[in-house]
Design an enzyme around this catalytic site. Structure first.
Site, short mmCIF file in Angstrom:
data_model
loop_
_atom_site.label_atom_id
_atom_site.label_comp_id
_atom_site.label_asym_id
_atom_site.label_seq_id
_atom_site.Cartn_x
_atom_site.Cartn_y
_atom_site.Cartn_z
N ASP A 270 45.48 45.46 36.61
CA ASP A 270 45.10 45.85 37.83
C ASP A 270 45.22 47.44 38.11
O ASP A 270 46.35 47.86 37.87
CB ASP A 270 45.80 44.91 38.88
CG ASP A 270 44.90 44.83 40.29
OD1 ASP A 270 44.75 46.06 40.73
OD2 ASP A 270 44.70 43.64 40.74
N ILE A 271 44.17 47.92 38.82
CA ILE A 271 44.57 49.44 39.11
C ILE A 271 45.39 49.61 40.16
O ILE A 271 45.93 50.61 40.28
CB ILE A 271 43.04 49.84 39.56
CG1 ILE A 271 42.92 51.43 39.19
CG2 ILE A 271 42.63 49.83 40.91
CD1 ILE A 271 41.59 51.87 39.51
N ASN B 136 42.42 34.75 44.96
CA ASN B 136 42.00 34.78 46.14
C ASN B 136 40.55 34.51 46.39
O ASN B 136 39.53 34.85 45.26
CB ASN B 136 42.22 36.29 46.56
CG ASN B 136 43.63 36.78 46.37
OD1 ASN B 136 44.43 35.72 46.88
ND2 ASN B 136 43.68 37.98 46.19
N GLY C 255 41.32 36.53 51.38
CA GLY C 255 41.91 38.02 50.81
C GLY C 255 41.20 38.64 49.76
O GLY C 255 41.36 39.51 49.17
N GLN C 256 40.03 37.73 49.35
CA GLN C 256 39.24 38.32 48.16
C GLN C 256 38.36 39.44 48.34
O GLN C 256 37.81 39.60 49.24
CB GLN C 256 38.19 37.21 47.72
CG GLN C 256 37.50 37.80 46.44
CD GLN C 256 36.67 36.49 45.90
OE1 GLN C 256 36.60 35.51 46.32
NE2 GLN C 256 35.89 36.75 44.79
N HIS D 43 38.33 36.02 39.50
CA HIS D 43 39.34 36.65 38.53
C HIS D 43 40.77 35.97 38.96
O HIS D 43 40.85 35.47 40.13
CB HIS D 43 39.65 38.46 38.85
CG HIS D 43 39.70 38.51 40.55
ND1 HIS D 43 38.35 38.58 41.07
CD2 HIS D 43 40.76 38.75 41.12
CE1 HIS D 43 38.96 39.06 42.39
NE2 HIS D 43 40.30 39.22 42.53
N HIS E 141 44.69 36.50 39.25
CA HIS E 141 45.60 37.55 39.09
C HIS E 141 47.01 36.93 38.52
O HIS E 141 47.29 35.97 38.50
CB HIS E 141 46.29 38.02 40.39
CG HIS E 141 45.33 38.63 41.40
ND1 HIS E 141 45.03 39.97 41.32
CD2 HIS E 141 44.36 38.25 42.07
CE1 HIS E 141 44.37 40.46 42.30
NE2 HIS E 141 43.77 39.47 42.77
P1 5GP Z 1 41.02 40.46 45.16
O1 5GP Z 1 41.80 40.86 46.45
O2 5GP Z 1 39.65 40.47 45.10
O3 5GP Z 1 41.79 39.08 44.49
O4 5GP Z 1 41.64 41.44 44.04
C1 5GP Z 1 40.88 42.56 43.32
C2 5GP Z 1 41.75 43.23 42.54
O5 5GP Z 1 41.23 44.34 41.99
C3 5GP Z 1 42.82 44.39 43.48
O6 5GP Z 1 44.15 43.70 43.22
C4 5GP Z 1 42.43 45.60 43.00
O7 5GP Z 1 43.47 46.31 42.85
C5 5GP Z 1 41.46 45.37 41.86
N1 5GP Z 1 40.64 46.47 41.49
C6 5GP Z 1 39.58 46.90 42.61
N2 5GP Z 1 38.80 47.68 41.58
C7 5GP Z 1 39.35 47.89 40.34
C8 5GP Z 1 39.06 48.54 39.32
O8 5GP Z 1 38.04 49.18 39.43
N3 5GP Z 1 39.85 48.63 38.04
C9 5GP Z 1 40.90 47.73 38.13
N4 5GP Z 1 41.30 47.73 36.92
N5 5GP Z 1 41.22 47.10 39.40
C10 5GP Z 1 40.56 47.09 40.23
#
Ligand code: 5GP
Ligand code: ZN
Length: 107
Positions: free
Chosen positions: A30-31, A86, A92-93, A99, A101
């Site tokens: 995760d970034i 999420n 919170g998505q 995906h 986590h």
């Molecule tokens: P969500 O909130 O949708 O479950 O999580 C999305 C996740 O994607 C976040 O934790 C965010 O840091 C990660 N993310 C968003 N853009 C990028 C990206 O370009 N590269 C990577 N490696 N992670 C990303």
């Protein structure tokens, strides 16, 4: 899904630190990690979220969940780890490409 950031990672159009890849799934860090180890497992084929999955994703979902502990161990999370999926704006998505986590503190 040309505007999907995770589809672009799958396609190699934007960089990611991949830790695993096969015909069906990719895992990458995760970034914006919320723990010392934090990676995500995603399907290569675009699905918006867990709420958009059906019987056709049953094998894929099982594969992703079975991969989580294997990859977690490889990443140093022998003592255990957390998982999160999420789902939807209320969940919170932020990225609407399914995906899982996986995160935690190395032993
Ligand atoms: P969500 O909130 O949708 O479950 O999580 C999305 C996740 O994607 C976040 O934790 C965010 O840091 C990660 N993310 C968003 N853009 C990028 C990206 O370009 N590269 C990577 N490696 N992670 C990303
Ligand atoms: Zn996508």
């Amino acid at each position: 899904m040309s505007d999907c950031i995770f589809c672009k990672i799958v396609a190699g159009q934007i960089p990611a630190t991949k830790i695993y890849e096969d015909d069906d799934v990719v895992a990458f860090h995760d970034i914006r990690p919320i723990a010392p180890v934090h990676f995500m497992l995603i399907p290569k084929l675009h699905v918006d979220s867990l709420a958009h999955c059906g019987p056709e994703q049953q094998v894929l979902l099982g594969k992703m969940l079975l991969l989580a502990p294997k990859l977690a161990q490889e990443q140093g999370l022998e003592k255990g780890f957390k998982t999160a999926i999420n789902t939807g704006h209320g969940g919170g998505q932020e990225v609407f490409h399914l995906h899982v986590h996986v995160f935690g503190h190395p032993a």
